[in-house]
Motif scaffolding. Structure first.
Motif, PDB file in Angstrom:
ATOM      1  N   ASN A  38       0.839  -1.202   0.000  1.00  0.00           N
ATOM      2  CA  ASN A  38       0.000   0.000   0.000  1.00  0.00           C
ATOM      3  C   ASN A  38       0.875   1.253   0.000  1.00  0.00           C
ATOM      4  OD1 ASN A  38      -1.759   2.186   0.716  1.00  0.00           O
ATOM      5  ND2 ASN A  38      -3.229   0.705   1.489  1.00  0.00           N
ATOM      6  N   MET A  39       0.797   2.005  -1.092  1.00  0.00           N
ATOM      7  CA  MET A  39       1.466   3.305  -1.162  1.00  0.00           C
ATOM      8  C   MET A  39       0.435   4.385  -1.496  1.00  0.00           C
ATOM      9  SD  MET A  39       5.380   3.124  -2.468  1.00  0.00           S
ATOM     10  CE  MET A  39       5.126   2.794  -4.205  1.00  0.00           C
ATOM     11  N   ALA A  40      -0.754   4.248  -0.897  1.00  0.00           N
ATOM     12  CA  ALA A  40      -1.855   5.141  -1.242  1.00  0.00           C
ATOM     13  C   ALA A  40      -1.854   6.432  -0.435  1.00  0.00           C
ATOM     14  CB  ALA A  40      -3.190   4.423  -1.064  1.00  0.00           C
ATOM     15  N   GLY A  49      -0.174   9.093   2.744  1.00  0.00           N
ATOM     16  CA  GLY A  49       1.067   9.488   3.393  1.00  0.00           C
ATOM     17  C   GLY A  49       1.009   9.268   4.888  1.00  0.00           C
ATOM     18  N   LYS A  50       0.945   8.015   5.290  1.00  0.00           N
ATOM     19  CA  LYS A  50       0.885   7.680   6.709  1.00  0.00           C
ATOM     20  C   LYS A  50       2.294   7.446   7.253  1.00  0.00           C
ATOM     21  CE  LYS A  50      -2.018   4.452   7.841  1.00  0.00           C
ATOM     22  NZ  LYS A  50      -2.808   3.185   7.803  1.00  0.00           N
ATOM     23  N   PRO A  51       2.581   7.933   8.472  1.00  0.00           N
ATOM     24  CA  PRO A  51       3.858   7.574   9.093  1.00  0.00           C
ATOM     25  C   PRO A  51       3.935   6.068   9.327  1.00  0.00           C
ATOM     26  CG  PRO A  51       2.824   9.421  10.244  1.00  0.00           C
ATOM     27  CD  PRO A  51       1.800   8.856   9.296  1.00  0.00           C
ATOM     28  N   SER A  52       5.141   5.521   9.252  1.00  0.00           N
ATOM     29  CA  SER A  52       5.347   4.094   9.506  1.00  0.00           C
ATOM     30  C   SER A  52       5.355   3.822  10.999  1.00  0.00           C
ATOM     31  CB  SER A  52       6.685   3.666   8.905  1.00  0.00           C
ATOM     32  OG  SER A  52       7.749   4.332   9.583  1.00  0.00           O
ATOM     33  N   ASN A  53       5.307   2.550  11.350  1.00  0.00           N
ATOM     34  CA  ASN A  53       5.367   2.174  12.762  1.00  0.00           C
ATOM     35  C   ASN A  53       6.652   2.666  13.407  1.00  0.00           C
ATOM     36  OD1 ASN A  53       2.918   0.905  12.508  1.00  0.00           O
ATOM     37  ND2 ASN A  53       3.745  -1.160  12.373  1.00  0.00           N
ATOM     38  N   ALA A  54       7.752   2.623  12.650  1.00  0.00           N
ATOM     39  CA  ALA A  54       9.026   3.088  13.190  1.00  0.00           C
ATOM     40  C   ALA A  54       8.965   4.581  13.526  1.00  0.00           C
ATOM     41  CB  ALA A  54      10.146   2.825  12.191  1.00  0.00           C
ATOM     42  N   PHE A  96       4.861   4.755   4.529  1.00  0.00           N
ATOM     43  CA  PHE A  96       4.315   3.696   5.379  1.00  0.00           C
ATOM     44  C   PHE A  96       4.953   2.314   5.194  1.00  0.00           C
ATOM     45  CE2 PHE A  96       1.029   0.530   6.554  1.00  0.00           C
ATOM     46  CZ  PHE A  96       0.936   0.841   7.912  1.00  0.00           C
ATOM     47  N   PRO A  97       5.196   1.848   3.976  1.00  0.00           N
ATOM     48  CA  PRO A  97       5.762   0.493   3.814  1.00  0.00           C
ATOM     49  C   PRO A  97       7.171   0.387   4.400  1.00  0.00           C
ATOM     50  CG  PRO A  97       4.859   1.323   1.735  1.00  0.00           C
ATOM     51  CD  PRO A  97       4.928   2.486   2.677  1.00  0.00           C
ATOM     52  N   THR A  98       7.591  -0.839   4.675  1.00  0.00           N
ATOM     53  CA  THR A  98       8.967  -1.070   5.099  1.00  0.00           C
ATOM     54  C   THR A  98       9.908  -0.850   3.918  1.00  0.00           C
ATOM     55  OG1 THR A  98       8.931  -3.407   4.505  1.00  0.00           O
ATOM     56  CG2 THR A  98       8.169  -2.830   6.732  1.00  0.00           C
ATOM     57  N   GLN A  99      11.205  -0.811   4.207  1.00  0.00           N
ATOM     58  CA  GLN A  99      12.189  -0.612   3.143  1.00  0.00           C
ATOM     59  C   GLN A  99      12.096  -1.722   2.093  1.00  0.00           C
ATOM     60  OE1 GLN A  99      13.868   2.145   3.310  1.00  0.00           O
ATOM     61  NE2 GLN A  99      15.395   1.959   1.686  1.00  0.00           N
ATOM     62  N   GLU A 100      11.915  -2.949   2.553  1.00  0.00           N
ATOM     63  CA  GLU A 100      11.795  -4.078   1.622  1.00  0.00           C
ATOM     64  C   GLU A 100      10.528  -3.945   0.776  1.00  0.00           C
ATOM     65  OE1 GLU A 100      11.467  -8.981   1.641  1.00  0.00           O
ATOM     66  OE2 GLU A 100      11.561  -7.883   3.528  1.00  0.00           O
ATOM     67  N   GLU A 101       9.430  -3.563   1.423  1.00  0.00           N
ATOM     68  CA  GLU A 101       8.170  -3.396   0.697  1.00  0.00           C
ATOM     69  C   GLU A 101       8.254  -2.259  -0.314  1.00  0.00           C
ATOM     70  OE1 GLU A 101       4.975  -4.936   4.093  1.00  0.00           O
ATOM     71  OE2 GLU A 101       5.620  -2.836   4.052  1.00  0.00           O
ATOM     72  N   ILE A 102       8.967  -1.183   0.065  1.00  0.00           N
ATOM     73  CA  ILE A 102       9.143  -0.051  -0.849  1.00  0.00           C
ATOM     74  C   ILE A 102       9.834  -0.494  -2.129  1.00  0.00           C
ATOM     75  CG2 ILE A 102      10.635   1.975  -1.192  1.00  0.00           C
ATOM     76  CD1 ILE A 102       8.094   2.788   0.008  1.00  0.00           C
ATOM     77  N   ARG A 103      10.876  -1.289  -1.982  1.00  0.00           N
ATOM     78  CA  ARG A 103      11.625  -1.731  -3.159  1.00  0.00           C
ATOM     79  C   ARG A 103      10.755  -2.626  -4.047  1.00  0.00           C
ATOM     80  NH1 ARG A 103      16.705   0.085  -2.882  1.00  0.00           N
ATOM     81  NH2 ARG A 103      17.184  -1.030  -4.823  1.00  0.00           N
ATOM     82  N   MET A 104      10.026  -3.540  -3.423  1.00  0.00           N
ATOM     83  CA  MET A 104       9.134  -4.417  -4.190  1.00  0.00           C
ATOM     84  C   MET A 104       8.059  -3.602  -4.900  1.00  0.00           C
ATOM     85  SD  MET A 104       8.475  -7.956  -2.114  1.00  0.00           S
ATOM     86  CE  MET A 104       7.803  -7.185  -0.648  1.00  0.00           C
ATOM     87  N   ALA A 105       7.451  -2.668  -4.158  1.00  0.00           N
ATOM     88  CA  ALA A 105       6.368  -1.871  -4.722  1.00  0.00           C
ATOM     89  C   ALA A 105       6.848  -1.044  -5.911  1.00  0.00           C
ATOM     90  CB  ALA A 105       5.785  -0.959  -3.644  1.00  0.00           C
TER      91      ALA A 105
END
Length: 428
Positions: free
Chosen positions: A34-36, A38-43, A399-408
């Motif tokens: 989900n990159m819909a 602009g939510k802050p991530s859990n971190a 919002f996505p993790t670094q790994e999810e960002i790369r995949m997305a």
């Protein structure tokens, strides 16, 4: 690889077959990305967890002026919270009202009050035949949703890396009394990441509206959201510029801690001239006795002052910057040189604005969704959800993790290529 437009039809078909095979692989991964929004991530949210320990049953719950923050009262915010929020935007505390958790709520209320009761004695918008708003595009979808909800006619204004087209803005504002406002995100704009140039800010402050009740809605949501503090952007402070230009009442400025501490549980503020503040407070007396003073106190005790806020923001930047860099690196690697897209490389804020070939944005967003990735709807960055070129897509890396960002982003690039090839083959 050569630009797609330079390929023969046979080369385009071969590349399309290759992209279709890659796309099927992505579909088979069962992704839920989900990159819909602009939510802050859990971190990022974890950065503010110590705030929950600032106030307990043994803490002093009195403001610096002796106000008991547990009780009713203080319409415009406790003094230390007014000072903190004033320092966010560089104004005096007396020019600030502190509200609840959402600056969007303040903006809605300001439009609503103008609609029902008018602005400082002017005719309520509801009694006028036409009310128009200038909307720099691409822009923030929720701004446009507010004015659409109240039946305001929205006029798109082109924007570039320096800000909105001021020649066009000045013409509308000067010649049309039904133009009552303009949306602005002056720092690290949503979705472009653009920062208004000094000349643009000064020209906005010097506008000469035909309508006495014209106001600039200056949404300074990302004013301290730098990705690289050593390259932090700066713009002139708008209220003082308005004062210098003889337009003290022209601007309503908004800010909040929504993406700094806890979205929905932060504090927000409106900054404006003394006359605007007096008028707004008078109308607020019928709406609320006072906002959450304990939360205001909690924020002040957690940060201390604006220096504490800026140190906190540097921690956000350490989380966010690598995500933006990952998106930009993959886009450049996969799409650079193909001449089928362009995108912004912001130095702050929460978004990247991506422009595909004309007529491709909706199809790209749909392809992404079919493969398990949700993006903001194509067209959302324009009034009424209508992008006349069907090209702009907002990317939200936070919002996505670094790994999810790369995949997305890898998946996104495949979808962009596939849709672009289909479009080119239609005309080949």
């Amino acid at each position: 690889m050569a630009a797609y437009q330079e390929m023969t039809r046979e080369q385009l078909l071969a590349e399309k077959r290759r992209m279709e095979a890659l796309y099927r692989e992505w579909q088979g991964k069962g992704l839920r990305l989900n990159m819909a929004r602009g939510k802050p991530s859990n971190a990022q949210l974890d950065l503010s967890m110590p705030m929950m320990d600032v106030l307990d049953s043994k803490a002093s719950l009195y403001a610096e002026d002796g106000t008991d923050c547990r009780n009713y009262g203080v319409l415009d915010g406790i003094p230390e919270a007014k000072k903190l929020m004033a320092d966010f935007v560089g104004v005096k505390p007396e020019n600030v009202i502190v509200f609840g958790g959402s600056s969007l709520n303040i903006m809605y209320d300001m439009v609503s009050r103008a609609y029902t009761h008018g602005v400082m004695g002017s005719t309520p918008w509801s009694k006028l035949e036409r009310v128009k708003f200038l909307c720099p595009v691409p822009g923030y979808d929720r701004h446009f949703s507010i004015t659409e909800f109240f039946g305001v006619e929205m006029i798109p204004i082109p924007i570039d890396e320096n800000g909105p087209d001021l020649d066009l803005v000045e013409q509308y504002v000067r010649e049309d009394e039904s133009v009552k406002g303009m949306w602005c995100v002056p720092m690290y704009g949503n979705p472009t990441g653009y920062v208004y140039g000094e000349e643009v800010v000064k020209r906005i402050a010097a506008l000469r509206p035909a309508a006495k009740d014209f106001r600039v809605y200056w949404d300074n949501a990302y004013g301290i959201h730098h990705l690289y503090f050593e390259e932090a952007a700066h713009i002139p402070e708008i209220l003082s510029e308005c004062e210098k230009a003889g337009n003290p009442d022209l601007v309503y400025e908004f800010c909040s801690t929504s993406k700094i501490t806890f979205p929905g549980s932060g504090i927000s503020a409106l900054a404006a001239s003394a006359a605007n503040i007096a008028s707004i407070k008078k109308m607020m007396t019928w709406q609320i006795i006072g906002h959450d003073k304990l939360n205001q106190l909690r924020h002040v005790r957690f940060f201390g002052d604006i220096n504490g806020v800026m140190e906190h923001m540097k921690k956000h930047a350490q989380i966010l910057a690598p995500k933006f860099e990952a998106v930009e690196e993959i886009l450049e690697r996969e799409l650079g040189g193909l001449e089928i897209a362009s995108w912004t490389n912001p130095k702050g804020g929460y978004f990247i604005s991506f422009d595909a070939m004309e007529g491709c944005a909706k199809a790209i967003v749909a392809k992404c969704k079919e493969a398990g990735m949700v993006l903001t709807e194509a067209g959302a960055t324009y009034p009424y959800g209508i992008d006349p070129h069907d090209s702009n897509i907002r990317i939200a890396p936070s919002f996505p993790t670094q790994e999810e960002i790369r995949m997305a982003t890898e998946l996104f690039a495949v979808c962009v290529k596939l849709v672009s090839l289909e479009k080119l083959l239609e005309n080949a």
